[in-house]
Design a protein around this motif. Sequence first.
Motif, PDB file in Angstrom:
ATOM      1  N   ILE A 168       0.941  -1.171  -0.134  1.00  0.00           N
ATOM      2  CA  ILE A 168      -0.068  -0.014  -0.122  1.00  0.00           C
ATOM      3  C   ILE A 168       0.858   1.262  -0.035  1.00  0.00           C
ATOM      4  N   GLN A 169       1.936   1.399   0.804  1.00  0.00           N
ATOM      5  CA  GLN A 169       2.765   2.370   0.703  1.00  0.00           C
ATOM      6  C   GLN A 169       3.548   2.841  -0.503  1.00  0.00           C
ATOM      7  N   GLU A 170       3.992   1.596  -1.274  1.00  0.00           N
ATOM      8  CA  GLU A 170       4.504   1.760  -2.608  1.00  0.00           C
ATOM      9  C   GLU A 170       3.354   2.218  -3.660  1.00  0.00           C
ATOM     10  N   ARG A 171       2.019   2.047  -3.301  1.00  0.00           N
ATOM     11  CA  ARG A 171       1.183   2.843  -4.357  1.00  0.00           C
ATOM     12  C   ARG A 171       1.067   4.220  -3.846  1.00  0.00           C
ATOM     13  N   ILE A 172       1.226   4.687  -2.732  1.00  0.00           N
ATOM     14  CA  ILE A 172       1.217   5.980  -2.290  1.00  0.00           C
ATOM     15  C   ILE A 172       2.295   6.991  -2.649  1.00  0.00           C
ATOM     16  N   HIS A 173       3.486   6.430  -2.391  1.00  0.00           N
ATOM     17  CA  HIS A 173       4.571   7.359  -2.596  1.00  0.00           C
ATOM     18  C   HIS A 173       5.568   7.005  -3.982  1.00  0.00           C
ATOM     19  N   PHE A 218       0.225   5.091 -10.996  1.00  0.00           N
ATOM     20  CA  PHE A 218      -0.715   6.228 -11.011  1.00  0.00           C
ATOM     21  C   PHE A 218      -1.398   6.608  -9.862  1.00  0.00           C
ATOM     22  N   SER A 219      -1.487   5.668  -8.729  1.00  0.00           N
ATOM     23  CA  SER A 219      -2.314   6.170  -7.774  1.00  0.00           C
ATOM     24  C   SER A 219      -1.371   7.141  -7.052  1.00  0.00           C
ATOM     25  N   ALA A 220      -0.050   6.914  -6.875  1.00  0.00           N
ATOM     26  CA  ALA A 220       0.984   7.634  -6.195  1.00  0.00           C
ATOM     27  C   ALA A 220       1.274   9.068  -6.602  1.00  0.00           C
ATOM     28  N   ARG A 221       0.889   9.266  -8.050  1.00  0.00           N
ATOM     29  CA  ARG A 221       0.938  10.361  -8.949  1.00  0.00           C
ATOM     30  C   ARG A 221      -0.023  11.167  -8.576  1.00  0.00           C
ATOM     31  N   TYR A 222      -1.289  10.733  -8.509  1.00  0.00           N
ATOM     32  CA  TYR A 222      -2.605  11.321  -8.174  1.00  0.00           C
ATOM     33  C   TYR A 222      -2.681  12.045  -6.682  1.00  0.00           C
ATOM     34  N   VAL A 223      -2.334  11.180  -5.770  1.00  0.00           N
ATOM     35  CA  VAL A 223      -2.103  11.448  -4.465  1.00  0.00           C
ATOM     36  C   VAL A 223      -1.107  12.600  -4.251  1.00  0.00           C
ATOM     37  N   GLY A 224       0.056  12.454  -4.947  1.00  0.00           N
ATOM     38  CA  GLY A 224       1.060  13.575  -4.948  1.00  0.00           C
ATOM     39  C   GLY A 224       0.487  14.930  -5.384  1.00  0.00           C
ATOM     40  N   GLN A 225      -0.507  14.665  -6.433  1.00  0.00           N
ATOM     41  CA  GLN A 225      -0.883  16.029  -6.944  1.00  0.00           C
ATOM     42  C   GLN A 225      -1.719  16.679  -5.797  1.00  0.00           C
ATOM     43  N   LEU A 226      -2.813  15.959  -5.254  1.00  0.00           N
ATOM     44  CA  LEU A 226      -3.828  16.254  -4.347  1.00  0.00           C
ATOM     45  C   LEU A 226      -2.890  16.869  -3.227  1.00  0.00           C
ATOM     46  N   ALA A 227      -1.878  16.045  -2.486  1.00  0.00           N
ATOM     47  CA  ALA A 227      -0.951  16.647  -1.392  1.00  0.00           C
ATOM     48  C   ALA A 227      -0.265  17.953  -1.768  1.00  0.00           C
ATOM     49  N   ASP A 228       0.347  18.157  -3.253  1.00  0.00           N
ATOM     50  CA  ASP A 228       0.840  19.590  -3.568  1.00  0.00           C
ATOM     51  C   ASP A 228      -0.048  20.599  -3.477  1.00  0.00           C
ATOM     52  N   VAL A 229      -1.545  20.456  -3.851  1.00  0.00           N
ATOM     53  CA  VAL A 229      -2.422  21.449  -3.882  1.00  0.00           C
ATOM     54  C   VAL A 229      -2.929  21.640  -2.437  1.00  0.00           C
ATOM     55  N   SER A 230      -2.990  20.519  -1.761  1.00  0.00           N
ATOM     56  CA  SER A 230      -3.757  20.875  -0.374  1.00  0.00           C
ATOM     57  C   SER A 230      -2.481  21.217   0.625  1.00  0.00           C
ATOM     58  N   GLY A 231      -1.090  20.878   0.374  1.00  0.00           N
ATOM     59  CA  GLY A 231      -0.408  20.977   1.446  1.00  0.00           C
ATOM     60  C   GLY A 231      -0.294  20.125   2.494  1.00  0.00           C
ATOM     61  N   ASP A 275       0.360  15.894   3.856  1.00  0.00           N
ATOM     62  CA  ASP A 275       1.477  14.692   3.712  1.00  0.00           C
ATOM     63  C   ASP A 275       0.708  13.803   2.630  1.00  0.00           C
ATOM     64  N   PRO A 276       1.107  13.063   2.005  1.00  0.00           N
ATOM     65  CA  PRO A 276       0.729  12.110   0.996  1.00  0.00           C
ATOM     66  C   PRO A 276      -0.288  10.843   1.937  1.00  0.00           C
ATOM     67  N   ASN A 277       0.460  10.672   3.223  1.00  0.00           N
ATOM     68  CA  ASN A 277      -0.356   9.453   3.920  1.00  0.00           C
ATOM     69  C   ASN A 277      -1.605  10.097   4.556  1.00  0.00           C
ATOM     70  N   THR A 278      -1.784  11.429   4.734  1.00  0.00           N
ATOM     71  CA  THR A 278      -2.717  12.208   5.340  1.00  0.00           C
ATOM     72  C   THR A 278      -3.876  12.180   4.187  1.00  0.00           C
ATOM     73  N   VAL A 279      -3.364  12.430   3.063  1.00  0.00           N
ATOM     74  CA  VAL A 279      -4.501  12.510   1.864  1.00  0.00           C
ATOM     75  C   VAL A 279      -4.971  11.018   1.684  1.00  0.00           C
ATOM     76  N   SER A 280      -4.110   9.996   1.715  1.00  0.00           N
ATOM     77  CA  SER A 280      -4.758   8.903   1.477  1.00  0.00           C
ATOM     78  C   SER A 280      -5.568   8.342   2.675  1.00  0.00           C
ATOM     79  N   ILE A 281      -5.347   8.673   3.877  1.00  0.00           N
ATOM     80  CA  ILE A 281      -6.261   8.477   5.100  1.00  0.00           C
ATOM     81  C   ILE A 281      -7.636   8.962   4.812  1.00  0.00           C
ATOM     82  N   ILE A 282      -7.690  10.330   4.331  1.00  0.00           N
ATOM     83  CA  ILE A 282      -8.751  11.001   4.090  1.00  0.00           C
ATOM     84  C   ILE A 282      -9.659  10.517   3.061  1.00  0.00           C
TER      85      ILE A 282
END
Length: 242
Positions: A8-13, A18-31, A33-40
Motif C-alpha cells: 500500500i505504501q508503494e502505491r502511495i509514495h 498512477f495512484s501515487a501520482r494522483y495522491v502527490g498532486q492532491l498533496a501538493d494542492v492541499s499542502g 502529507d501523502p499519507n494524510t491525503v490517503s487516509i482522508i
Amino acid sequence: MSDTFDWIQERIHNKSHFSARYVGQLADVSGMDPNTVSIILSGFFFLILTFTDQAHFFANCLLIGVPLLLIFVYPEEKPNDESFYVYFPIFGGVTIFDRGFENIPCYYVFKVTLFLLFFAPPYVLNQQIVGLFKQQLVETSQRSRSKSSPKSVPSSTKTALSIQKTMSPTPENSTKTGRTPSLRTAVLNSAMSDVKVTIIEEYYREEELLSPNGTVIDRTVTGPFRKESYRMESKSAVKSPI
C-alpha cells in the motif's frame, strides 16, 4: 500484514504508480502529507460505501474503473493478462448477487477489500486461483492420456510367432506323404513360400496446454508408442544346404 502495508505504501509514495501520482498532486494542492491525503480519501470512500444509497454504484465503478485504467491508460503498470482473466469473471459473478447481499453491514467495503486482495501480497489471490486452475488442467490431461493411450503388445512375440508359422511344414505335405517332412523339404517349402514382414515404427506424442490468450501453459511429451504394419513378400528360392 507487513507485506500488505509495504504494498500500500508503494502505491502511495512511488510515483511509478498512477495512484501515487494522483495522491502527490492532491498533496501538493492541499499542502498535506501523502499519507494524510490517503487516509482522508479512504475514510471518504468508507463513508460512501457504508452509509449512502449509491454504495453499489461507487463500489462497482471503483472495481471496474481501476482495472480499465491499467489496461487502456497505463498498460505499462498493469499486472499480467492472466490476472484479469481471473478477476473479471469472478467480479461479474459476485456483482450478480450484490442486491441480495447488500443488506449485510459494510458489504461493499468487504467486497472492495476482497478484490484488493487479488493483487495485494502476501495473498495475491489471482495467482493462487490461476495456479489451482493450471494444476487441475494438468491432472485432467494426465488422466485422459492414461485412459486413451493404447497398451502396446510386445512385438517380439508377434514376430516370433510369424517366423514360426512361416517355417513350419504345411499340413498338406504331412498328409500326402504320411510322414513328417524332412528338414530338406521344410527348407525348400520355406524358401518358395511368401514371407509375412512385420514393420514396427516408434513415435512420440507432444501435447501443449494453451491459455485463452494462446500462450503455452504446459507441454507434455509421451511415448514412445509402437505402430505395427504387415505386408507379404515373395521369398526367392535358395539352394538347400543339405
